[in-house]
Design a protein around this motif. Structure first.
Motif, short mmCIF file in Angstrom:
data_model
loop_
_atom_site.label_atom_id
_atom_site.label_comp_id
_atom_site.label_asym_id
_atom_site.label_seq_id
_atom_site.Cartn_x
_atom_site.Cartn_y
_atom_site.Cartn_z
N UNK A 109 6.30 6.62 -5.47
CA UNK A 109 5.27 7.46 -4.89
C UNK A 109 4.12 6.12 -3.89
N UNK A 110 3.74 6.58 -3.58
CA UNK A 110 3.24 5.26 -2.62
C UNK A 110 2.23 5.83 -1.42
N UNK A 111 1.19 4.97 -1.36
CA UNK A 111 0.32 5.60 0.17
C UNK A 111 0.18 4.84 1.35
N UNK A 112 1.79 4.91 1.67
CA UNK A 112 2.19 4.25 2.96
C UNK A 112 1.69 5.50 4.21
N UNK A 113 1.03 5.43 5.33
CA UNK A 113 0.25 6.17 5.87
C UNK A 113 0.27 6.76 6.97
N UNK A 114 1.45 5.90 7.83
CA UNK A 114 1.22 5.67 9.31
C UNK A 114 2.49 4.74 9.56
N UNK A 127 6.19 -4.46 -2.92
CA UNK A 127 5.17 -4.08 -2.47
C UNK A 127 3.52 -3.38 -2.92
N UNK A 128 2.99 -4.64 -3.72
CA UNK A 128 2.45 -4.32 -3.91
C UNK A 128 1.42 -5.12 -3.49
N UNK A 129 2.00 -6.67 -3.75
CA UNK A 129 1.74 -7.54 -2.92
C UNK A 129 1.17 -7.95 -1.92
N UNK A 130 2.13 -6.71 -0.82
CA UNK A 130 1.82 -6.47 0.19
C UNK A 130 0.53 -5.69 0.69
N UNK A 131 0.07 -4.93 -0.29
CA UNK A 131 -1.43 -3.79 -0.46
C UNK A 131 -1.08 -2.67 -0.96
N UNK A 132 0.29 -2.45 -1.00
CA UNK A 132 0.34 -0.71 -0.91
C UNK A 132 0.77 -0.55 -2.51
N UNK A 133 0.07 0.71 -2.96
CA UNK A 133 0.18 1.45 -3.63
C UNK A 133 2.11 1.63 -3.81
N UNK A 134 2.05 1.24 -5.12
CA UNK A 134 3.66 1.71 -5.47
C UNK A 134 3.98 1.81 -6.74
N UNK A 135 4.69 3.51 -6.94
CA UNK A 135 5.09 3.43 -8.72
C UNK A 135 6.35 4.54 -8.54
N UNK A 172 18.59 -4.99 -7.99
CA UNK A 172 18.02 -5.04 -7.79
C UNK A 172 17.11 -3.61 -8.88
N UNK A 173 15.76 -4.14 -9.30
CA UNK A 173 15.08 -3.59 -10.77
C UNK A 173 14.11 -2.53 -9.73
N UNK A 174 13.70 -1.72 -9.47
CA UNK A 174 12.27 -1.06 -9.93
C UNK A 174 11.08 -1.36 -9.74
N UNK A 175 10.55 -2.53 -10.58
CA UNK A 175 9.70 -3.18 -11.08
C UNK A 175 9.65 -4.45 -9.97
N UNK A 176 10.48 -5.29 -9.39
CA UNK A 176 11.17 -6.00 -8.54
C UNK A 176 10.09 -5.34 -7.03
N UNK A 177 10.90 -4.15 -6.64
CA UNK A 177 10.19 -3.19 -6.09
C UNK A 177 9.00 -3.21 -6.05
N UNK A 178 8.55 -2.57 -6.87
CA UNK A 178 7.15 -2.16 -6.97
C UNK A 178 5.90 -3.17 -6.77
N UNK A 179 6.06 -4.67 -7.71
CA UNK A 179 5.27 -5.94 -7.51
C UNK A 179 5.41 -5.90 -5.98
#
Length: 83
Positions: free
Chosen positions: A19-24, A72-80, A63-70
């Motif tokens: 689930x993300x906050x990618x909007x555009x 994308x979070x560092x790029x300013x996106x919410x990701x869970x 590739x683990x899910x936590x790596x992807x979340x971290x």
């Protein structure tokens, strides 16, 4: 007959759904540069029409899910992880 190589490659792939906050489309391009540069990611897509803005990633099992979340979070996106 299915190739043994194909079977082995398919067994090494895992699907992650977030689930993300990618909007555009601009956001998609931004994360695209990140995701496309990762050698473990084979394919990815974002459903902008879905309320959860679902990010689906096909990646090698290394590739683990936590790596992807971290990442994308560092790029300013919410990701869970979407469960």
């Amino acid at each position: 007959m299915i190739s043994q190589y194909y079977i082995k490659q398919k067994q090494n792939i895992q699907i992650h759904v977030f689930k993300t906050n990618i909007n555009s489309d601009t956001d998609v391009k931004t994360i695209g540069t990140v995701l496309n540069s990762n050698p473990y990611i084979k394919n990815w897509s974002v459903d902008l029409e879905d309320i959860d803005k679902v990010l689906r990633i096909e990646a090698r099992k290394q590739l683990h899910e936590n790596d992807i979340v971290k990442h994308l979070n560092t790029k300013g996106f919410y990701c869970a992880t979407l469960e």
